[in-house]
Design a protein around this motif. Structure first.
Motif, PDB file in Angstrom:
ATOM      1  N   GLY A  77       0.776  -1.336  -0.179  1.00  0.00           N
ATOM      2  CA  GLY A  77      -0.047  -0.148  -0.132  1.00  0.00           C
ATOM      3  C   GLY A  77       0.857   1.283   0.042  1.00  0.00           C
ATOM      4  O   GLY A  77       0.321   2.242  -0.386  1.00  0.00           O
ATOM      5  N   GLU A  78       2.344   1.150   0.190  1.00  0.00           N
ATOM      6  CA  GLU A  78       3.014   2.218   0.201  1.00  0.00           C
ATOM      7  C   GLU A  78       3.683   2.591  -1.045  1.00  0.00           C
ATOM      8  O   GLU A  78       4.099   1.691  -1.868  1.00  0.00           O
ATOM      9  N   PRO A  79       3.672   3.809  -1.585  1.00  0.00           N
ATOM     10  CA  PRO A  79       4.132   4.140  -2.913  1.00  0.00           C
ATOM     11  C   PRO A  79       5.837   3.997  -3.072  1.00  0.00           C
ATOM     12  O   PRO A  79       6.479   3.891  -1.921  1.00  0.00           O
ATOM     13  N   GLN A  80       6.282   3.157  -3.944  1.00  0.00           N
ATOM     14  CA  GLN A  80       7.645   2.831  -4.216  1.00  0.00           C
ATOM     15  C   GLN A  80       8.187   3.710  -5.237  1.00  0.00           C
ATOM     16  O   GLN A  80       7.736   3.653  -6.225  1.00  0.00           O
ATOM     17  N   GLN A  81       9.269   4.414  -4.664  1.00  0.00           N
ATOM     18  CA  GLN A  81      10.029   5.093  -5.600  1.00  0.00           C
ATOM     19  C   GLN A  81      11.052   4.312  -6.364  1.00  0.00           C
ATOM     20  O   GLN A  81      11.977   3.649  -5.990  1.00  0.00           O
ATOM     21  N   THR A  82      10.767   4.386  -7.714  1.00  0.00           N
ATOM     22  CA  THR A  82      11.488   3.578  -8.663  1.00  0.00           C
ATOM     23  C   THR A  82      12.390   4.471  -9.677  1.00  0.00           C
ATOM     24  O   THR A  82      13.413   4.057 -10.335  1.00  0.00           O
ATOM     25  N   GLY A  83      12.564   5.695  -9.460  1.00  0.00           N
ATOM     26  CA  GLY A  83      13.279   7.040 -10.137  1.00  0.00           C
ATOM     27  C   GLY A  83      14.643   6.926  -9.681  1.00  0.00           C
ATOM     28  O   GLY A  83      15.178   6.257  -8.761  1.00  0.00           O
TER      29      GLY A  83
ATOM     30  N   THR B 160      30.174   1.909 -12.796  1.00  0.00           N
ATOM     31  CA  THR B 160      30.119   0.853 -11.645  1.00  0.00           C
ATOM     32  C   THR B 160      28.611   0.640 -11.344  1.00  0.00           C
ATOM     33  O   THR B 160      27.602   1.453 -11.305  1.00  0.00           O
ATOM     34  N   ARG B 161      28.325  -0.862 -11.219  1.00  0.00           N
ATOM     35  CA  ARG B 161      26.964  -1.273 -11.063  1.00  0.00           C
ATOM     36  C   ARG B 161      26.969  -2.096  -9.818  1.00  0.00           C
ATOM     37  O   ARG B 161      27.891  -2.715  -9.540  1.00  0.00           O
ATOM     38  N   LEU B 162      25.472  -2.058  -9.311  1.00  0.00           N
ATOM     39  CA  LEU B 162      25.318  -3.109  -8.299  1.00  0.00           C
ATOM     40  C   LEU B 162      24.158  -3.896  -8.648  1.00  0.00           C
ATOM     41  O   LEU B 162      22.957  -3.655  -8.827  1.00  0.00           O
ATOM     42  N   GLY B 163      24.447  -5.143  -9.175  1.00  0.00           N
ATOM     43  CA  GLY B 163      23.502  -6.003  -9.615  1.00  0.00           C
ATOM     44  C   GLY B 163      22.994  -5.059 -11.233  1.00  0.00           C
ATOM     45  O   GLY B 163      24.094  -4.944 -11.690  1.00  0.00           O
ATOM     46  N   LEU B 164      21.879  -4.954 -11.384  1.00  0.00           N
ATOM     47  CA  LEU B 164      21.234  -4.342 -12.406  1.00  0.00           C
ATOM     48  C   LEU B 164      21.185  -2.697 -12.297  1.00  0.00           C
ATOM     49  O   LEU B 164      20.961  -2.099 -12.821  1.00  0.00           O
ATOM     50  N   HIS B 165      21.502  -2.323 -10.852  1.00  0.00           N
ATOM     51  CA  HIS B 165      21.325  -0.771 -10.607  1.00  0.00           C
ATOM     52  C   HIS B 165      22.806  -0.207 -10.948  1.00  0.00           C
ATOM     53  O   HIS B 165      23.749  -0.814 -10.753  1.00  0.00           O
ATOM     54  N   HIS B 166      22.785   1.104 -11.482  1.00  0.00           N
ATOM     55  CA  HIS B 166      23.779   1.815 -11.771  1.00  0.00           C
ATOM     56  C   HIS B 166      24.034   3.169 -11.048  1.00  0.00           C
ATOM     57  O   HIS B 166      22.908   3.724 -10.597  1.00  0.00           O
ATOM     58  N   PHE B 167      25.247   3.648 -11.130  1.00  0.00           N
ATOM     59  CA  PHE B 167      25.378   4.947 -10.144  1.00  0.00           C
ATOM     60  C   PHE B 167      25.737   6.080 -11.162  1.00  0.00           C
ATOM     61  O   PHE B 167      26.227   5.629 -12.466  1.00  0.00           O
ATOM     62  N   GLN B 168      25.616   7.211 -10.762  1.00  0.00           N
ATOM     63  CA  GLN B 168      25.932   8.466 -11.563  1.00  0.00           C
ATOM     64  C   GLN B 168      26.450   9.339 -10.905  1.00  0.00           C
ATOM     65  O   GLN B 168      26.121   9.646  -9.749  1.00  0.00           O
ATOM     66  N   SER B 169      27.750   9.808 -11.231  1.00  0.00           N
ATOM     67  CA  SER B 169      28.463  10.972 -10.699  1.00  0.00           C
ATOM     68  C   SER B 169      28.657  12.157 -11.564  1.00  0.00           C
ATOM     69  O   SER B 169      29.037  11.970 -12.869  1.00  0.00           O
TER      70      SER B 169
ATOM     71  N   LEU C  93      22.067   7.107  -7.379  1.00  0.00           N
ATOM     72  CA  LEU C  93      21.707   5.763  -7.847  1.00  0.00           C
ATOM     73  C   LEU C  93      20.390   5.521  -8.729  1.00  0.00           C
ATOM     74  O   LEU C  93      19.470   6.315  -8.260  1.00  0.00           O
ATOM     75  N   HIS C  94      20.748   4.774  -9.804  1.00  0.00           N
ATOM     76  CA  HIS C  94      19.617   4.677 -10.738  1.00  0.00           C
ATOM     77  C   HIS C  94      19.195   3.210 -10.660  1.00  0.00           C
ATOM     78  O   HIS C  94      19.681   2.327 -11.235  1.00  0.00           O
ATOM     79  N   PRO C  95      18.127   3.027  -9.675  1.00  0.00           N
ATOM     80  CA  PRO C  95      17.786   1.411  -9.684  1.00  0.00           C
ATOM     81  C   PRO C  95      16.992   1.015 -10.682  1.00  0.00           C
ATOM     82  O   PRO C  95      15.930   1.877 -11.515  1.00  0.00           O
TER      83      PRO C  95
END
Length: 362
Positions: free
Chosen positions: A13-19, A276-285, A328-330
């Motif tokens: 029931g809680e909104p999940q942020q995916t951006g 750099t990625r963590l699994g399918l998630h990637h980072f941006q600097s 972080l871009h999940p």
């Protein structure tokens, strides 16, 4: 929320942020100054012994004020383990100085011995640092082998030195690839995609920028400096002007050094974290060298003007900008990922903690 087993679950029931999820840093100079000054005084009074506890307090503060997706990081390091590293460092320094007084050859043997021990020390320190870091109750970890550590911290630096730094970008890429690919969050491993060619491009760009600035300074001030060196019998007026030109040349070079190294730091941090990625998630600097240079120069001026008391404020300013340049871009909801990772990590034994009791902390 958590279920009865202690694992995190997701409330539908809680909104999940995916951006995109930007990192944030909430530490302030005033808060950290109080920690810093107490750490400094107690370290002096205890002849450095308290410095291990000081490091834990400092890291807990920085970790606890670094957040992403409304959750902060945690540091769990044991000061006694850090103190062991300090004792090892002191023993090595004392041994080197004794060897240096004995003979140059003995000192050289000591340097070689330390060089061969360094990869093991760094390897143990990486294990300790990551295992004692966590996010949402899940520990990080490091799986790299000692053999890989010797390649990264001994062989490749030797290659860079023998090649007169021509192989430095290669050694740097291998080091960052080792650090990132061998790190994990729970049971999920990081990956690193930056190529050797990408490192060479950044190094060449940095060298070109440095050379351009160096050439411009030489063109502007070099004529007057050269005149002062080769001229005889100059008048007092010309001598004064030439001395001023020398001072201006040295000052310009000094300022350029503080401007150009933030450029390098910015190029490298952006390259590393954008690959750099963590699994399918990637980072941006998205660090900007102009902002980093401004922070560096104003920090140095403030530290000098306050006789060092601005140091904690300077550290906070730089850390805040560096952290908040990260995003972080999940792939999907981060809450689902963390919950799954926690469930997988829950089956991992804590026995390795006994092996991670050493931290090289200079």
């Amino acid at each position: 929320m958590t279920d009865v087993s202690g694992f995190q679950t997701v409330n539908q029931g809680e909104p999940q942020q995916t951006g995109p999820l930007p990192f944030s840093f909430s530490g302030t100079g005033g808060e950290y100054f109080r920690i810093w000054i107490v750490n400094l005084l107690l370290s002096i009074v205890t002849l450095g012994i308290y410095s291990a506890w000081a490091k834990v307090r400092r890291l807990k503060y920085f970790y606890g004020n670094t957040t992403v997706a409304n959750s902060s990081f945690e540091y769990h390091g044991n000061p006694v383990a850090i103190l062991k590293g300090r004792f090892v460092a002191v023993i090595l320094i004392i041994a080197y100085n004794l060897a240096l007084e004995a003979s140059g050859f003995v000192a050289l043997l000591m340097i070689i011995a330390v060089a061969f021990a360094a990869p093991w020390l760094i390897w143990k320190s990486l294990q300790f640092k990551l295992y004692n870091s966590s996010y949402r109750g899940i520990r990080f970890g490091f799986r790299g082998s000692l053999k890989q550590a010797y390649l990264v911290y001994l062989l490749w630096p030797l290659l860079a030195g023998i090649s007169l730094l021509l192989a430095a970008p290669f050694a740097h890429q291998r080091l960052k690839r080792f650090q990132h690919e061998e790190s994990r969050f729970g049971s999920t491993h990081f990956s690193f995609d930056a190529t050797v060619g990408a490192f060479y491009k950044r190094y060449l760009l940095f060298f070109a920028i440095w050379l351009t600035g160096f050439t411009a300074i030489c063109v502007v001030f070099g004529g007057a400096v050269f005149t002062m060196i080769v001229s005889d019998g100059m008048t007092d007026a010309r001598d004064t002007a030439s001395m001023f030109a020398v001072f201006a040349f040295i000052f310009a070079m000094y300022v350029w050094m503080f401007l150009v190294f933030p450029i390098f730091a910015t190029l490298i941090q952006n390259l590393i974290w954008n690959n750099t990625r963590l699994g399918l998630h990637h980072f941006q600097s998205e660090m900007k060298w102009t902002r980093v240079s401004f922070i560096a120069i104003t920090n140095i001026i403030a530290i000098i003007c306050t006789l060092g008391l601005f140091m904690p404020f300077a550290q906070i300013r730089y850390m805040k900008y560096r952290v908040e340049s990260m995003t972080l871009h999940p792939e999907g909801s981060l809450d689902h990922f963390v919950a799954a990772t926690q469930a997988q990590a829950g089956a991992t034994g804590e026995g390795v903690a006994d092996l991670l009791d050493f931290d090289l902390s200079l």
